[in-house]
Design a protein around this motif. Structure first.
Motif, PDB file in Angstrom:
ATOM      1  N   ILE A  53       0.888  -1.165   0.000  1.00 48.79           N
ATOM      2  CA  ILE A  53       0.000   0.000   0.000  1.00 48.79           C
ATOM      3  C   ILE A  53       0.922   1.209   0.000  1.00 48.79           C
ATOM      4  CG2 ILE A  53      -1.700   1.342   1.286  1.00 48.79           C
ATOM      5  CD1 ILE A  53      -2.815  -1.297   2.343  1.00 48.79           C
ATOM      6  N   LYS A  54       0.825   1.976  -1.090  1.00 52.44           N
ATOM      7  CA  LYS A  54       1.721   3.121  -1.259  1.00 52.44           C
ATOM      8  C   LYS A  54       0.916   4.273  -1.847  1.00 52.44           C
ATOM      9  CE  LYS A  54       6.165   4.209  -3.371  1.00 52.44           C
ATOM     10  NZ  LYS A  54       7.260   3.661  -4.182  1.00 52.44           N
ATOM     11  N   GLU A  55       0.985   5.414  -1.169  1.00 53.61           N
ATOM     12  CA  GLU A  55       0.297   6.628  -1.625  1.00 53.61           C
ATOM     13  C   GLU A  55      -1.182   6.365  -1.916  1.00 53.61           C
ATOM     14  OE1 GLU A  55       2.667   8.158  -4.847  1.00 53.61           O
ATOM     15  OE2 GLU A  55       4.388   8.505  -3.537  1.00 53.61           O
ATOM     16  N   GLY A  56      -1.812   5.569  -1.026  1.00 53.35           N
ATOM     17  CA  GLY A  56      -3.244   5.318  -1.118  1.00 53.35           C
ATOM     18  C   GLY A  56      -3.666   4.306  -2.171  1.00 53.35           C
ATOM     19  N   LYS A  57      -2.691   3.579  -2.736  1.00 52.54           N
ATOM     20  CA  LYS A  57      -3.013   2.574  -3.748  1.00 52.54           C
ATOM     21  C   LYS A  57      -2.447   1.216  -3.341  1.00 52.54           C
ATOM     22  CE  LYS A  57      -3.372   5.771  -7.591  1.00 52.54           C
ATOM     23  NZ  LYS A  57      -2.883   6.149  -8.919  1.00 52.54           N
ATOM     24  N   PHE A  58      -3.125   0.160  -3.792  1.00 50.23           N
ATOM     25  CA  PHE A  58      -2.787  -1.219  -3.457  1.00 50.23           C
ATOM     26  C   PHE A  58      -2.135  -1.893  -4.668  1.00 50.23           C
ATOM     27  CE2 PHE A  58      -4.618  -5.582  -2.244  1.00 50.23           C
ATOM     28  CZ  PHE A  58      -3.699  -5.786  -1.228  1.00 50.23           C
ATOM     29  N   TYR A  59      -0.950  -2.486  -4.446  1.00 47.88           N
ATOM     30  CA  TYR A  59      -0.185  -3.083  -5.540  1.00 47.88           C
ATOM     31  C   TYR A  59       0.204  -4.514  -5.221  1.00 47.88           C
ATOM     32  CZ  TYR A  59       0.657   1.765  -6.988  1.00 47.88           C
ATOM     33  OH  TYR A  59       0.521   3.071  -7.377  1.00 47.88           O
ATOM     34  N   LEU A  60       0.286  -5.353  -6.254  1.00 49.71           N
ATOM     35  CA  LEU A  60       0.903  -6.665  -6.171  1.00 49.71           C
ATOM     36  C   LEU A  60       2.352  -6.473  -6.589  1.00 49.71           C
ATOM     37  CD1 LEU A  60       0.835  -9.737  -5.832  1.00 49.71           C
ATOM     38  CD2 LEU A  60       0.055  -9.878  -8.217  1.00 49.71           C
ATOM     39  N   VAL A  61       3.285  -6.837  -5.698  1.00 48.63           N
ATOM     40  CA  VAL A  61       4.701  -6.572  -5.908  1.00 48.63           C
ATOM     41  C   VAL A  61       5.463  -7.827  -6.351  1.00 48.63           C
ATOM     42  CG1 VAL A  61       6.825  -5.796  -4.751  1.00 48.63           C
ATOM     43  CG2 VAL A  61       4.651  -4.698  -4.227  1.00 48.63           C
ATOM     44  N   ASP A  62       5.068  -8.998  -5.816  1.00 48.84           N
ATOM     45  CA  ASP A  62       5.797 -10.229  -6.118  1.00 48.84           C
ATOM     46  C   ASP A  62       4.923 -11.431  -5.768  1.00 48.84           C
ATOM     47  OD1 ASP A  62       7.929 -11.782  -6.991  1.00 48.84           O
ATOM     48  OD2 ASP A  62       9.017 -11.667  -5.081  1.00 48.84           O
ATOM     49  N   ILE A  63       5.263 -12.574  -6.352  1.00 49.59           N
ATOM     50  CA  ILE A  63       4.592 -13.836  -6.039  1.00 49.59           C
ATOM     51  C   ILE A  63       5.660 -14.921  -6.019  1.00 49.59           C
ATOM     52  CG2 ILE A  63       2.756 -15.461  -6.640  1.00 49.59           C
ATOM     53  CD1 ILE A  63       1.705 -13.353  -8.615  1.00 49.59           C
ATOM     54  N   LYS A  64       5.600 -15.787  -5.019  1.00 51.09           N
ATOM     55  CA  LYS A  64       6.499 -16.938  -4.921  1.00 51.09           C
ATOM     56  C   LYS A  64       5.642 -18.186  -4.750  1.00 51.09           C
ATOM     57  CE  LYS A  64      10.471 -14.652  -4.353  1.00 51.09           C
ATOM     58  NZ  LYS A  64      10.939 -14.050  -5.541  1.00 51.09           N
ATOM     59  N   GLY A  65       5.984 -19.241  -5.481  1.00 55.57           N
ATOM     60  CA  GLY A  65       5.254 -20.495  -5.380  1.00 55.57           C
ATOM     61  C   GLY A  65       4.804 -20.955  -6.746  1.00 55.57           C
ATOM     62  N   LYS A  66       3.536 -21.323  -6.861  1.00 58.06           N
ATOM     63  CA  LYS A  66       3.067 -21.873  -8.137  1.00 58.06           C
ATOM     64  C   LYS A  66       2.898 -20.825  -9.230  1.00 58.06           C
ATOM     65  CE  LYS A  66      -1.919 -22.136  -7.207  1.00 58.06           C
ATOM     66  NZ  LYS A  66      -3.041 -23.065  -7.130  1.00 58.06           N
ATOM     67  N   TYR A  67       3.014 -19.541  -8.863  1.00 56.66           N
ATOM     68  CA  TYR A  67       2.986 -18.456  -9.847  1.00 56.66           C
ATOM     69  C   TYR A  67       4.212 -17.581  -9.664  1.00 56.66           C
ATOM     70  CZ  TYR A  67      -1.967 -19.692  -9.936  1.00 56.66           C
ATOM     71  OH  TYR A  67      -3.149 -20.373 -10.017  1.00 56.66           O
ATOM     72  N   LYS A  68       4.522 -16.822 -10.684  1.00 55.08           N
ATOM     73  CA  LYS A  68       5.588 -15.822 -10.585  1.00 55.08           C
ATOM     74  C   LYS A  68       5.129 -14.568 -11.307  1.00 55.08           C
ATOM     75  CE  LYS A  68       8.080 -17.631 -14.602  1.00 55.08           C
ATOM     76  NZ  LYS A  68       9.307 -18.229 -15.072  1.00 55.08           N
ATOM     77  N   LEU A  69       5.676 -13.448 -10.861  1.00 52.42           N
ATOM     78  CA  LEU A  69       5.388 -12.159 -11.474  1.00 52.42           C
ATOM     79  C   LEU A  69       6.520 -11.834 -12.433  1.00 52.42           C
ATOM     80  CD1 LEU A  69       3.400  -9.756 -11.410  1.00 52.42           C
ATOM     81  CD2 LEU A  69       4.822  -8.759  -9.621  1.00 52.42           C
TER      82      LEU A  69
END
Length: 160
Positions: A53-69
């Motif tokens: 949560i940065k500057e009032g917004k929600f972000y997906l930053v990374d994924i580990k496991g069965k998915y990757k970003l």
């Protein structure tokens, strides 16, 4: 079901966790299957996401496991609307089910289409806790709503 591993969260620049698992967007071109198999009864979803949560917004930053970003930049989570629970303080009551464990405080953050709308601190230190009810309810954060919201009229919504 076993108590679940929390998703990671960077909130106001500090690393913490959230007792909730926001859904991933369907068919997003930057989220790919990964060959890493993460098998644990403590993580039925098979992955751990890192959110911010940065500057009032929600972000997906990374994924580990069965998915990757794929790529270096975060994804603005405009697909997500709901309330995330950020535990704070000492663990008061362990619940061996989902994200139901109770901490001294919880910060509830209401998000609509990726934008923070409200925040509310819940103090659990002097509350009577019905552990059996928590196990049944499993506290799925997408059903959590702030009092006064119109969608509370639905009988399956949680009031607090």
């Amino acid at each position: 079901m076993t108590a679940q591993i929390h998703e990671k969260l960077i909130y106001e620049g500090e690393e913490t966790s959230m007792a909730f698992c926001p859904p991933l967007p369907e068919n997003h071109p930057r989220i790919k299957d990964d060959e890493i198999k993460f098998v644990s009864s403590g993580c039925w979803r098979g992955y751990i996401g890192t959110w911010e949560i940065k500057e009032g917004k929600f972000y997906l930053v990374d994924i580990k496991g069965k998915y990757k970003l794929v790529g270096d930049s975060p994804i603005f989570a405009d697909w997500f609307s709901g309330v995330i629970r950020i535990p704070r303080g000492e663990l008061l009551h362990y619940v061996h089910m989902g994200f139901g464990s109770v901490f001294e405080e919880e910060l509830h953050v209401k998000i609509e289409k990726g934008i923070v709308q409200k925040k509310k601190v819940i103090d659990n230190r002097h509350k009577k806790v019905d552990l059996a009810a928590l196990r049944k309810k499993n506290l799925p954060g997408s059903e959590n709503r702030f009092e006064g919201d119109e969608d509370l009229k639905s009988p399956n919504k949680i009031r607090y």
